[in-house]
Design an enzyme around this catalytic site. Sequence first.
Site, PDB file in Angstrom:
ATOM      1  N   ASP A   1     -90.810 -38.186 -41.779  1.00  0.00           N
ATOM      2  CA  ASP A   1     -90.478 -37.440 -40.563  1.00  0.00           C
ATOM      3  C   ASP A   1     -89.654 -38.300 -39.602  1.00  0.00           C
ATOM      4  O   ASP A   1     -88.435 -38.226 -39.586  1.00  0.00           O
ATOM      5  CB  ASP A   1     -91.735 -36.900 -39.889  1.00  0.00           C
TER       6      ASP A   1
ATOM      7  N   ASP B   1     -82.309 -39.197 -36.086  1.00  0.00           N
ATOM      8  CA  ASP B   1     -82.549 -39.617 -34.697  1.00  0.00           C
ATOM      9  C   ASP B   1     -83.988 -40.049 -34.472  1.00  0.00           C
ATOM     10  O   ASP B   1     -84.358 -40.429 -33.354  1.00  0.00           O
ATOM     11  CB  ASP B   1     -82.158 -38.504 -33.721  1.00  0.00           C
TER      12      ASP B   1
ATOM     13  N   GLY C   1     -87.470 -28.040 -33.981  1.00  0.00           N
ATOM     14  CA  GLY C   1     -87.807 -27.870 -32.572  1.00  0.00           C
ATOM     15  C   GLY C   1     -89.158 -27.200 -32.452  1.00  0.00           C
ATOM     16  O   GLY C   1     -89.805 -26.854 -33.444  1.00  0.00           O
TER      17      GLY C   1
ATOM     18  N   HIS D   1     -87.725 -35.331 -46.042  1.00  0.00           N
ATOM     19  CA  HIS D   1     -87.881 -34.941 -44.633  1.00  0.00           C
ATOM     20  C   HIS D   1     -87.878 -36.188 -43.755  1.00  0.00           C
ATOM     21  O   HIS D   1     -88.916 -36.815 -43.526  1.00  0.00           O
ATOM     22  CB  HIS D   1     -89.193 -34.146 -44.453  1.00  0.00           C
TER      23      HIS D   1
ATOM     24  N   GLU E   1     -96.240 -26.323 -38.818  1.00  0.00           N
ATOM     25  CA  GLU E   1     -96.594 -27.654 -38.301  1.00  0.00           C
ATOM     26  C   GLU E   1     -97.479 -27.462 -37.074  1.00  0.00           C
ATOM     27  O   GLU E   1     -98.679 -27.691 -37.115  1.00  0.00           O
ATOM     28  CB  GLU E   1     -95.321 -28.431 -37.942  1.00  0.00           C
TER      29      GLU E   1
ATOM     30  N   HIS F   1     -85.793 -37.592 -40.145  1.00  0.00           N
ATOM     31  CA  HIS F   1     -84.840 -37.300 -39.065  1.00  0.00           C
ATOM     32  C   HIS F   1     -84.039 -38.550 -38.714  1.00  0.00           C
ATOM     33  O   HIS F   1     -84.616 -39.595 -38.399  1.00  0.00           O
ATOM     34  CB  HIS F   1     -85.583 -36.806 -37.821  1.00  0.00           C
TER      35      HIS F   1
ATOM     36  N   HIS G   1     -88.503 -25.829 -40.714  1.00  0.00           N
ATOM     37  CA  HIS G   1     -89.720 -26.388 -40.123  1.00  0.00           C
ATOM     38  C   HIS G   1     -90.672 -25.219 -39.860  1.00  0.00           C
ATOM     39  O   HIS G   1     -90.366 -24.334 -39.047  1.00  0.00           O
ATOM     40  CB  HIS G   1     -89.405 -27.078 -38.784  1.00  0.00           C
TER      41      HIS G   1
END
Length: 357
Positions: free
Chosen positions: A295, A22, A176, A18, A206, A20, A203
Site C-alpha cells: 500500500d 506517493d 480516496g 498495490h 477497505e 502507491h 479500491h
Amino acid sequence: MTTPTRDEVRRAPKVLLHDHLDGGLRPQTVLELAADCGHDLPASDAGSLGRWFTDSADSGSLERYLETFDHTVGVMQTAHGLTRVGRECVEDLAADGVVYAEVRYAPEQHVSNGLTLDEVVAAVQEGIDEGTAATDGRIVVRQLLTAMRHQARSREIAELAVAWRDRGVAGFDIAGAEAGYPPTRHLDAFEYLQRENSHFTIHAGEAFGLPSIWQAIQWCGADRLGHGVRIIDDITVGEDGSVELGRLAAYVRDRRIPLEMCPASNLQTGAAASLAEHPIGLLTELRFRVTVNTDNRLMSGTSMTDEMWNLVQTFGYSLADLRWFTLNAMKSAFLPFDERLALIDEIIKPGYAELGA
C-alpha cells in the site's frame, strides 16, 4: 514445513500489485524536494520525518492516514521530482526482492505547477525506465493510473491510461475515501475501459463494507479489488468451526477475483484490530485469490519483506505459502499472459526452488 528466516523471505521473488507511488518516498528525498520547491515540512531531518509519517498514519482513521499525502504529493509537482521518485521506487523495490510491481498514483494530483496529465505520466515513466536500467532489469514495473473518487476526472484519467497502455501503463484504479463516494459515480469511466478492453482495479471494501465490493464487481466490472478485506463480513464462522460463505463472498472466491490485501496499512486505518485477527488468515485458509501488498511503504514503515515476514511470524506460513501468494499476484497482474508466464517459469518458480520451496 520449515518456517523461513527473514533473510530467506527477503531473497524470495516477490510480486507487488498495490503500491502507491506517493506513499513510498524516501524521507531524505521528501526533504530535498521540499527544499527545492519551498514546501514546509513537519520535521527537518530524515529520521524525524520518517517517524512523523508513520506516527501520523498510525491513527486508526483512513481520513487522517490520507492527510500525510499532502506532503508527499506537495513535493511531486515537477517533472524532475516525479522522475526521481519513480526511479527510486524501482530501485527500492528491486533491492527488496520484488521482481514485478504495479505502482499507482493519481496524475490529477500532480498538476499544481503547470504540468499536463501527459507530462506527469511521461515523467514517472522516465523514472521507471531509469530505475529498471539501474537495476539491470531485475524488476519489471508498470504504472496504474488512479482517479480520485471524490473528483470528476475519472473518464479523463481512464482515457489517459488507454493512451499510455503500450508505453508503460498497465491499467486504471480509483482511490480516496470510500464513504459517500461509491464506485458507481464513475461508471462512465469503467464502461469506457471495458469497451477499450482495458484492465482496472477498484479500491473497495477497505473502510466501507459489502455494498462497496458488490458495486465494484457487479456494477463496475472490476478485475481486482483494492484491499477487499470487508468481504469477511459475508462469511460466517460457526462455533464448531464450520464456515458458510454468503453469495457475494462465494462469487468472489468462485470467480478467483484477486484481493489486493495490505495488512500493515489495514491495521493503521482500523480495518483490522491486529494482524492475528486480519481477514487474510481466514481468506487464505479458504483459498480466496489472496495477494500480499505494501500500500504505502513510507506511511506504514513497511516493505514486501516486512509484510511477508510478519505473516510468517503471525500465521506460521512456509515458503510454499509465500510462493502461493506470489503466484496468485503474478497470475492477477495486468501484464500480457505470455509475459506473466515467463516471469513465473523463469524467475519466480526457480527463485523459490533455490530456497527449497
